[in-house]
Design an enzyme around this catalytic site. Structure first.
Site, PDB file in Angstrom:
ATOM      1  N   GLY A   5      -1.715  -0.392  14.242  1.00  0.00           N
ATOM      2  CA  GLY A   5      -1.044  -0.697  12.986  1.00  0.00           C
ATOM      3  C   GLY A   5      -1.578   0.143  11.840  1.00  0.00           C
ATOM      4  CE  LYS A  50      -4.103  -2.098   2.076  1.00  0.00           C
ATOM      5  NZ  LYS A  50      -5.142  -2.010   3.128  1.00  0.00           N
ATOM      6  CG  ASN A  60      -7.521   0.396  -1.026  1.00  0.00           C
ATOM      7  OD1 ASN A  60      -7.709   1.504  -1.550  1.00  0.00           O
ATOM      8  ND2 ASN A  60      -8.515  -0.368  -0.612  1.00  0.00           N
ATOM      9  CD  GLU A  93      -8.079  16.473   0.426  1.00  0.00           C
ATOM     10  OE1 GLU A  93      -8.381  16.916   1.547  1.00  0.00           O
ATOM     11  OE2 GLU A  93      -8.513  16.954  -0.636  1.00  0.00           O
TER      12      GLU A  93
END
Length: 279
Positions: A134, A72, A93, A84
């Site tokens: 994460g 990603k 993604n 944005e």
């Protein structure tokens, strides 16, 4: 960009590992429902080192790519521009190949989270809690920036992770307070709890679910339900699953890649549920 000699278009999901991905099931179900018989969607196991070479081989038949971990961020230098939304969390993604040849990076995880919550009646909250710190937690913060009017408390295991979450909060203009994972039971009393941790991590918290829980968004979908989600449902709380997120973000990917809207949400959800039931 060369002119396409056929209407056949290709898309795929990339990542490592990738065999578990439900994306092909969801996208193919959408193509079937939309009558896109010449469209195909595959999966390829690709790591950061192999990503530039994969891009170099892409022909004009490609419409888009879905990216999962660990790609990603690695994909960002390979696209011509990013939205944005993607820039807000440094995570792409979705890559859409425009007619003029541009490669446009986007992030459908964040609006997908918002859409999944909205589907379950959560339009706005005055506070929230995040379990974990994460990459998914940063996307959760970005989603909360759109719907949370007050404080977000992030429960983490280390000061380094706590510092990261506070930094994300500043960047996304979200009021973030961090707390030690040892106190994570307190999170369960928030109006909205977003669990972003790996399988099994929140199991021990299930015994602390309050008598009248509000809404739990558990980003896992396999195995499902998690111990925490099952307990939450048993006490009458609303539960948003990782499959809800996966489907809603895939709906946005299909719309961006095909130019067809709305994408068939329910057909994609049924296909995902069937695939999970067969595992």
């Amino acid at each position: 960009m060369p002119t396409r000699a056929t209407d056949a278009r290709r898309a795929a999901v990339l990542g490592k590992p990738i065999a578990h991905s439900l994306s092909p099931v969801l996208h193919r179900a959408a193509y079937d429902e939309l009558g896109l018989a010449d469209w195909s969607y595959d999966r390829f196991e690709v790591d950061e080192a192999g990503l530039p070479g994969f891009f170099e081989k892409l022909g004009p038949e490609w419409a888009g790519l879905s990216l999962t971990m660990p790609l990603k961020r690695a994909v960002i230098p390979l696209v011509d521009e990013i939205s944005e939304t993607a820039a807000s969390v440094d995570a792409v993604n979705t890559v859409v190949f425009a007619e003029d040849g541009r490669r446009v990076g986007d992030n459908t995880d964040i609006p997908g989270m918002v859409a999944a919550l909205r589907e379950h009646g959560v339009e706005q909250v005055d506070s929230a809690a995040i379990l974990g710190a994460g990459a998914t937690a940063s996307s959760a913060l970005a989603a909360l920036a759109r719907i949370c009017t007050g404080e977000v408390v992030a429960y983490v295991r280390s000061e380094a992770r706590a510092a990261e979450m506070r930094q994300w909060g500043e960047r996304l203009d979200v009021e973030v307070r961090t707390a030690d994972w040892a106190d994570a039971e307190r999170a369960l009393r928030a109006p909205l709890v977003i669990a972003t941790t790996p399988a099994g991590t929140t199991d021990a918290l299930a015994a602390a679910v309050p008598e009248r829980p509000a809404t739990l968004f558990d980003v896992l979908y396999d195995p499902w339900p998690t111990v925490l989600a099952a307990r939450w449902s048993m006490f009458g709380g609303a539960v948003v699953s990782g499959l809800d997120l996966l489907v809603h973000q895939a709906v946005l990917q299909v719309e961006r890649m095909t130019g067809r809207s709305p994408a068939p949400l329910e057909a994609m959800r049924r296909a995902g549920e069937k695939a999970l039931a067969g595992r």
